[in-house]
Design a protein around this motif. Structure first.
Motif, PDB file in Angstrom:
ATOM      1  N   THR A  28       0.887  -1.145  -0.016  1.00  0.00           N
ATOM      2  CA  THR A  28      -0.146  -0.143   0.041  1.00  0.00           C
ATOM      3  C   THR A  28       0.812   1.236  -0.120  1.00  0.00           C
ATOM      4  O   THR A  28       0.630   2.368  -0.510  1.00  0.00           O
ATOM      5  CB  THR A  28      -0.991   0.012   1.098  1.00  0.00           C
ATOM      6  N   ALA A  29       2.062   1.089   0.695  1.00  0.00           N
ATOM      7  CA  ALA A  29       2.977   2.425   0.807  1.00  0.00           C
ATOM      8  C   ALA A  29       3.108   2.979  -0.511  1.00  0.00           C
ATOM      9  O   ALA A  29       3.078   4.341  -0.547  1.00  0.00           O
ATOM     10  CB  ALA A  29       4.287   2.114   1.278  1.00  0.00           C
ATOM     11  N   PRO A  30       3.596   2.398  -1.729  1.00  0.00           N
ATOM     12  CA  PRO A  30       3.842   3.100  -2.942  1.00  0.00           C
ATOM     13  C   PRO A  30       2.468   3.658  -3.321  1.00  0.00           C
ATOM     14  O   PRO A  30       2.776   5.004  -3.986  1.00  0.00           O
ATOM     15  CB  PRO A  30       4.223   1.763  -3.892  1.00  0.00           C
ATOM     16  N   LEU A  31       1.508   3.278  -3.239  1.00  0.00           N
ATOM     17  CA  LEU A  31       0.137   3.824  -3.749  1.00  0.00           C
ATOM     18  C   LEU A  31       0.074   4.965  -3.064  1.00  0.00           C
ATOM     19  O   LEU A  31      -0.271   6.409  -3.692  1.00  0.00           O
ATOM     20  CB  LEU A  31      -0.750   2.952  -3.606  1.00  0.00           C
ATOM     21  N   TYR A  33       9.502  -3.277  12.582  1.00  0.00           N
ATOM     22  CA  TYR A  33      10.550  -2.647  11.915  1.00  0.00           C
ATOM     23  C   TYR A  33      10.274  -2.269  10.571  1.00  0.00           C
ATOM     24  O   TYR A  33      10.496  -1.338   9.827  1.00  0.00           O
ATOM     25  CB  TYR A  33      11.853  -3.644  11.728  1.00  0.00           C
ATOM     26  N   GLY A  34       9.511  -3.539  10.016  1.00  0.00           N
ATOM     27  CA  GLY A  34       9.097  -3.277   8.504  1.00  0.00           C
ATOM     28  C   GLY A  34       8.241  -2.191   8.135  1.00  0.00           C
ATOM     29  O   GLY A  34       8.337  -1.329   7.061  1.00  0.00           O
ATOM     30  N   SER A  35       7.275  -1.877   8.989  1.00  0.00           N
ATOM     31  CA  SER A  35       6.205  -0.977   8.991  1.00  0.00           C
ATOM     32  C   SER A  35       6.934   0.368   8.981  1.00  0.00           C
ATOM     33  O   SER A  35       6.380   1.432   8.212  1.00  0.00           O
ATOM     34  CB  SER A  35       5.082  -1.053   9.884  1.00  0.00           C
ATOM     35  N   ARG A  36       7.843   0.606   9.960  1.00  0.00           N
ATOM     36  CA  ARG A  36       8.519   1.804   9.935  1.00  0.00           C
ATOM     37  C   ARG A  36       9.414   2.182   8.737  1.00  0.00           C
ATOM     38  O   ARG A  36       9.424   3.288   8.336  1.00  0.00           O
ATOM     39  CB  ARG A  36       9.660   1.786  11.130  1.00  0.00           C
ATOM     40  N   ALA A  37      10.053   1.011   8.240  1.00  0.00           N
ATOM     41  CA  ALA A  37      10.776   1.190   6.969  1.00  0.00           C
ATOM     42  C   ALA A  37       9.926   1.700   5.798  1.00  0.00           C
ATOM     43  O   ALA A  37      10.125   2.735   4.876  1.00  0.00           O
ATOM     44  CB  ALA A  37      11.395   0.040   6.364  1.00  0.00           C
ATOM     45  N   GLU A  50       9.899   5.464   3.800  1.00  0.00           N
ATOM     46  CA  GLU A  50       9.818   5.796   2.586  1.00  0.00           C
ATOM     47  C   GLU A  50       8.781   6.703   1.961  1.00  0.00           C
ATOM     48  O   GLU A  50       8.972   7.601   1.025  1.00  0.00           O
ATOM     49  CB  GLU A  50       9.526   4.398   1.517  1.00  0.00           C
ATOM     50  N   LEU A  51       7.613   6.696   2.531  1.00  0.00           N
ATOM     51  CA  LEU A  51       6.465   7.585   2.248  1.00  0.00           C
ATOM     52  C   LEU A  51       6.578   8.955   2.782  1.00  0.00           C
ATOM     53  O   LEU A  51       6.832   9.801   1.981  1.00  0.00           O
ATOM     54  CB  LEU A  51       5.372   6.916   2.921  1.00  0.00           C
ATOM     55  N   ILE A  52       7.260   9.009   3.976  1.00  0.00           N
ATOM     56  CA  ILE A  52       7.793  10.269   4.314  1.00  0.00           C
ATOM     57  C   ILE A  52       8.524  11.241   3.876  1.00  0.00           C
ATOM     58  O   ILE A  52       8.560  12.370   3.473  1.00  0.00           O
ATOM     59  CB  ILE A  52       7.994  10.227   6.089  1.00  0.00           C
ATOM     60  N   LEU A  53       9.689  10.249   3.317  1.00  0.00           N
ATOM     61  CA  LEU A  53      10.660  10.895   2.430  1.00  0.00           C
ATOM     62  C   LEU A  53      10.329  11.450   0.948  1.00  0.00           C
ATOM     63  O   LEU A  53      10.872  12.414   0.491  1.00  0.00           O
ATOM     64  CB  LEU A  53      11.686  10.048   2.148  1.00  0.00           C
ATOM     65  N   GLN A  54       9.337  10.875   0.283  1.00  0.00           N
ATOM     66  CA  GLN A  54       8.881  11.423  -0.824  1.00  0.00           C
ATOM     67  C   GLN A  54       7.274  12.509  -0.700  1.00  0.00           C
ATOM     68  O   GLN A  54       7.251  13.109  -1.551  1.00  0.00           O
ATOM     69  CB  GLN A  54       8.023  10.028  -1.406  1.00  0.00           C
ATOM     70  N   ALA A  55       7.075  12.417   0.460  1.00  0.00           N
ATOM     71  CA  ALA A  55       5.876  13.402   0.734  1.00  0.00           C
ATOM     72  C   ALA A  55       6.415  14.902   0.927  1.00  0.00           C
ATOM     73  O   ALA A  55       7.599  15.049   1.128  1.00  0.00           O
ATOM     74  CB  ALA A  55       5.286  13.057   1.997  1.00  0.00           C
ATOM     75  N   PRO A  56       5.512  15.898   0.391  1.00  0.00           N
ATOM     76  CA  PRO A  56       5.876  17.316   0.491  1.00  0.00           C
ATOM     77  C   PRO A  56       6.346  17.546   2.059  1.00  0.00           C
ATOM     78  O   PRO A  56       5.794  17.165   2.889  1.00  0.00           O
ATOM     79  CB  PRO A  56       4.488  17.825  -0.065  1.00  0.00           C
ATOM     80  N   LYS A  57       7.162  18.500   2.027  1.00  0.00           N
ATOM     81  CA  LYS A  57       7.580  18.910   3.308  1.00  0.00           C
ATOM     82  C   LYS A  57       6.379  19.502   3.991  1.00  0.00           C
ATOM     83  O   LYS A  57       5.510  20.105   3.650  1.00  0.00           O
ATOM     84  CB  LYS A  57       8.821  20.105   3.114  1.00  0.00           C
ATOM     85  N   GLU A  58       6.507  19.166   5.373  1.00  0.00           N
ATOM     86  CA  GLU A  58       5.576  19.659   6.433  1.00  0.00           C
ATOM     87  C   GLU A  58       4.101  19.369   5.933  1.00  0.00           C
ATOM     88  O   GLU A  58       2.997  19.802   6.449  1.00  0.00           O
ATOM     89  CB  GLU A  58       5.590  20.953   6.484  1.00  0.00           C
ATOM     90  N   SER A  59       3.978  18.236   5.194  1.00  0.00           N
ATOM     91  CA  SER A  59       2.558  17.876   4.821  1.00  0.00           C
ATOM     92  C   SER A  59       2.219  16.442   5.792  1.00  0.00           C
ATOM     93  O   SER A  59       0.882  16.195   5.937  1.00  0.00           O
ATOM     94  CB  SER A  59       2.593  17.286   3.394  1.00  0.00           C
ATOM     95  N   LEU A  60       3.355  16.076   6.562  1.00  0.00           N
ATOM     96  CA  LEU A  60       2.637  14.865   7.515  1.00  0.00           C
ATOM     97  C   LEU A  60       3.165  15.571   8.975  1.00  0.00           C
ATOM     98  O   LEU A  60       3.925  16.122   8.896  1.00  0.00           O
ATOM     99  CB  LEU A  60       3.463  13.713   7.044  1.00  0.00           C
ATOM    100  N   PRO A  61       2.546  14.824   9.921  1.00  0.00           N
ATOM    101  CA  PRO A  61       2.864  15.258  11.244  1.00  0.00           C
ATOM    102  C   PRO A  61       4.203  14.800  11.822  1.00  0.00           C
ATOM    103  O   PRO A  61       4.508  13.589  11.184  1.00  0.00           O
ATOM    104  CB  PRO A  61       1.881  14.705  12.039  1.00  0.00           C
ATOM    105  N   TYR A  66      15.492   3.285  -0.367  1.00  0.00           N
ATOM    106  CA  TYR A  66      16.709   2.867   0.513  1.00  0.00           C
ATOM    107  C   TYR A  66      17.435   1.686  -0.426  1.00  0.00           C
ATOM    108  O   TYR A  66      18.770   1.759  -0.325  1.00  0.00           O
ATOM    109  CB  TYR A  66      16.187   2.353   1.697  1.00  0.00           C
ATOM    110  N   TRP A  67      16.696   0.851  -0.856  1.00  0.00           N
ATOM    111  CA  TRP A  67      17.645  -0.062  -1.691  1.00  0.00           C
ATOM    112  C   TRP A  67      18.373   0.424  -2.760  1.00  0.00           C
ATOM    113  O   TRP A  67      19.445  -0.328  -3.179  1.00  0.00           O
ATOM    114  CB  TRP A  67      16.585  -1.266  -2.537  1.00  0.00           C
ATOM    115  N   GLU A  68      17.942   1.471  -3.357  1.00  0.00           N
ATOM    116  CA  GLU A  68      18.594   2.080  -4.222  1.00  0.00           C
ATOM    117  C   GLU A  68      19.829   2.821  -3.726  1.00  0.00           C
ATOM    118  O   GLU A  68      21.056   2.879  -4.493  1.00  0.00           O
ATOM    119  CB  GLU A  68      17.862   3.347  -5.194  1.00  0.00           C
ATOM    120  N   GLU A  69      19.770   3.330  -2.761  1.00  0.00           N
ATOM    121  CA  GLU A  69      20.747   3.924  -1.942  1.00  0.00           C
ATOM    122  C   GLU A  69      21.962   2.833  -1.708  1.00  0.00           C
ATOM    123  O   GLU A  69      23.244   3.052  -1.899  1.00  0.00           O
ATOM    124  CB  GLU A  69      20.337   4.596  -0.801  1.00  0.00           C
TER     125      GLU A  69
END
Length: 495
Positions: A111-114, A159-163, A167-178, A481-484
């Protein structure tokens, strides 16, 4: 220039040269041998799902390019499926190997990529993760926590859900998430104060990740690589309601700081844990967390407690960061880290041993999250610091691959005499209560190895940052992350 002066000059130079040569001898602190061995056959946890991550990445990339018109119904359906499973877990007890947990893991990952590509339902997704963590922790109360299935299920979901969330947070617009993700506000009767955007109680435990390269090594250096490298204990004075933070620092040992000082030190992430109110010990005495914190505070402010580089959690004469919490609660019958950490990788054990670690069955900061005696109250995120956290993790992961292949944690041998003089100077400063350039309890060679590791890490990370910037300019989003990790592997081969 008279001949006597030249002669004395030659004598002085010869003496200095001999002293330098003697100080080059790696006696005493050449390499630390472990005092415990992993006697049973163990292997570090591996996701071993590289193709799966690439598929998820391709889904995200396709959605960013083609749009989300067909993905939105799928997204809504998956969120409903997650909610239904969580409702089931809220009303029934399941064993750790129940297929429902694997289904839940897959749903969160897929669901995360969507959510990320379509930039919808992000807050709901994060709230579902927080709810899932609470429910899984509650489920784990009834599991045999030292079994492989229990440990794996906890790790994969927490751990998996945090990962996935990051990934979602890093792609989101700045300050769009708490920046604050709430867990469960476990009730407590201990003194408390409003800080960090919520109420913090005496006896709470702060788990964080520092910004130093060695912090990443501590976090990842485990059979179950984690996100956290540091533990601190909260003490709230019952009369003044002033909060204090008790923690062990490599440089100075156990110390007490203010909340402001705690946050001033670079933190890439912070999580707040609290003992469950229904623990048998707390049912008899709800003030145990406060008593434990107060005792730790009193000891830290009345005597010098050196840092424990050996990571011996059974001997409290010296304390490393995890021990600050475990040693505080131990006299009151609460034994934290119900599942002790293991470091089984031979390469990692070699590197940590070279830095002074002697115990490889110990209390790792990241593993405290999985202790069913504790509730996750909240976790703080920041997209910018998470990005650098991921850089550090990727570099550390590749460096540890090298360790497992036999690479040695090196040092600049010609600097050993200088470091030994610095160590002697540090010992003098330590005797009068001051901090020297070489931490108390750390050998000269270990200090040089730490410097080499830090420099190598910094070189790889600087190259990674450049590659990540190029990737973002080309694709329009941050590299996952896996690309990094793949980028660092390529950089490492060229160095």
């Amino acid at each position: 220039m008279n001949k006597n002066f030249i002669k004395y000059l030659l004598y002085a130079f010869t003496v200095l040269l001999l002293l330098y040569a003697v100080l080059l001898i790696p006696f005493g602190d050449h390499h630390t041998q472990p005092t415990d061995e992993i006697t049973t056959q163990r292997e570090a946890f591996l996701w071993d799902q590289d193709q799966y991550w690439k598929t998820l990445g391709a889904t995200f990339a396709n959605l960013k390019q083609e749009g989300c018109s067909t993905a939105l119904p799928v997204l809504r359906s998956r969120l409903r499926q997650i909610e239904n499973i969580l409702n089931t877990l809220d009303t029934s007890q399941r064993p750790p190997d129940d297929p429902l947990f694997h289904e839940l893991e897959s749903l969160f990952f897929e669901t995360a990529p969507l959510v990320s590509a379509c930039n919808v339902s992000a807050e709901k997704y994060l709230m579902l993760i927080a709810k899932m963590r609470t429910l899984v922790k509650t489920q784990s109360i009834h599991w045999k926590i030292d079994t492989a299935s229990a440990r794996s299920t906890l790790y994969r979901l927490l751990y998996g859900s945090r990962a996935a969330a990051e990934e979602l947070i890093l792609q989101a617009p700045k300050e769009s998430l708490p920046s604050l993700l709430h867990g469960r506000d476990e009730r407590s009767q201990t003194p408390s104060v409003e800080r960090f955007g919520l109420r913090v109680h005496s006896g709470d435990i702060l788990v964080s990740r520092g910004g130093a390269p060695t912090s990443a090594l501590i976090a990842r250096g485990n059979d179950y690589p984690g996100n956290f490298s540091h533990i601190a204990l909260v003490y709230v004075d019952e009369e003044t309601k002033t909060p204090y933070i008790i923690e062990a620092h490599i440089e100075i040992g156990v110390a007490v700081s203010s909340v402001e000082q705690y946050f001033k030190d670079k933190k890439l992430r912070i999580m707040l844990l609290r003992p469950r109110q229904d623990l048998p010990q707390l049912l008899k005495d709800p003030m145990i967390p406060h008593k434990a914190a107060k005792q730790a505070y009193t000891k830290a402010t009345t005597e010098h407690i050196p840092y424990d580089f050996a990571m011996d959690y059974a001997d409290h004469q010296k304390l490393f960061c995890s021990e600050v919490a475990s040693a505080a609660y131990e006299p009151f019958g609460v034994r934290l880290w119900t599942n002790i950490s293991h470091i089984s990788s031979s390469g990692l054990r070699s590197w940590l041993g070279a830095l002074g670690v002697r115990h490889f069955k110990t209390q790792e900061p990241s593993d405290l999250e999985y202790d069913p005696q504790l509730t996750v109250v909240a976790e703080w995120y920041d997209a910018e610091t998470l990005k650098y956290d991921h850089y550090d993790n990727a570099v550390t992961e590749v460096m540890l691959e090298g360790a497992q292949q036999g690479e040695v944690l090196s040092y600049k041998w010609y600097l050993l005499p200088v470091m030994r003089l610095s160590k002697a100077y540090s010992v003098v400063l330590n005797t009068i209560g001051l901090v020297g350039p070489v931490p108390e309890g750390m050998s000269s060679i270990a200090a040089l190895r730490s410097m080499w590791y830090t420099e190598r890490h910094a070189t790889l990370r600087a190259r990674l940052e450049q590659n990540a910037l190029i990737f973002k300019k080309k694709h329009g989003y941050e590299p996952p992350y896996w690309e990094e990790v793949a980028m660092v592997r390529g950089i490492d081969k060229r160095l």
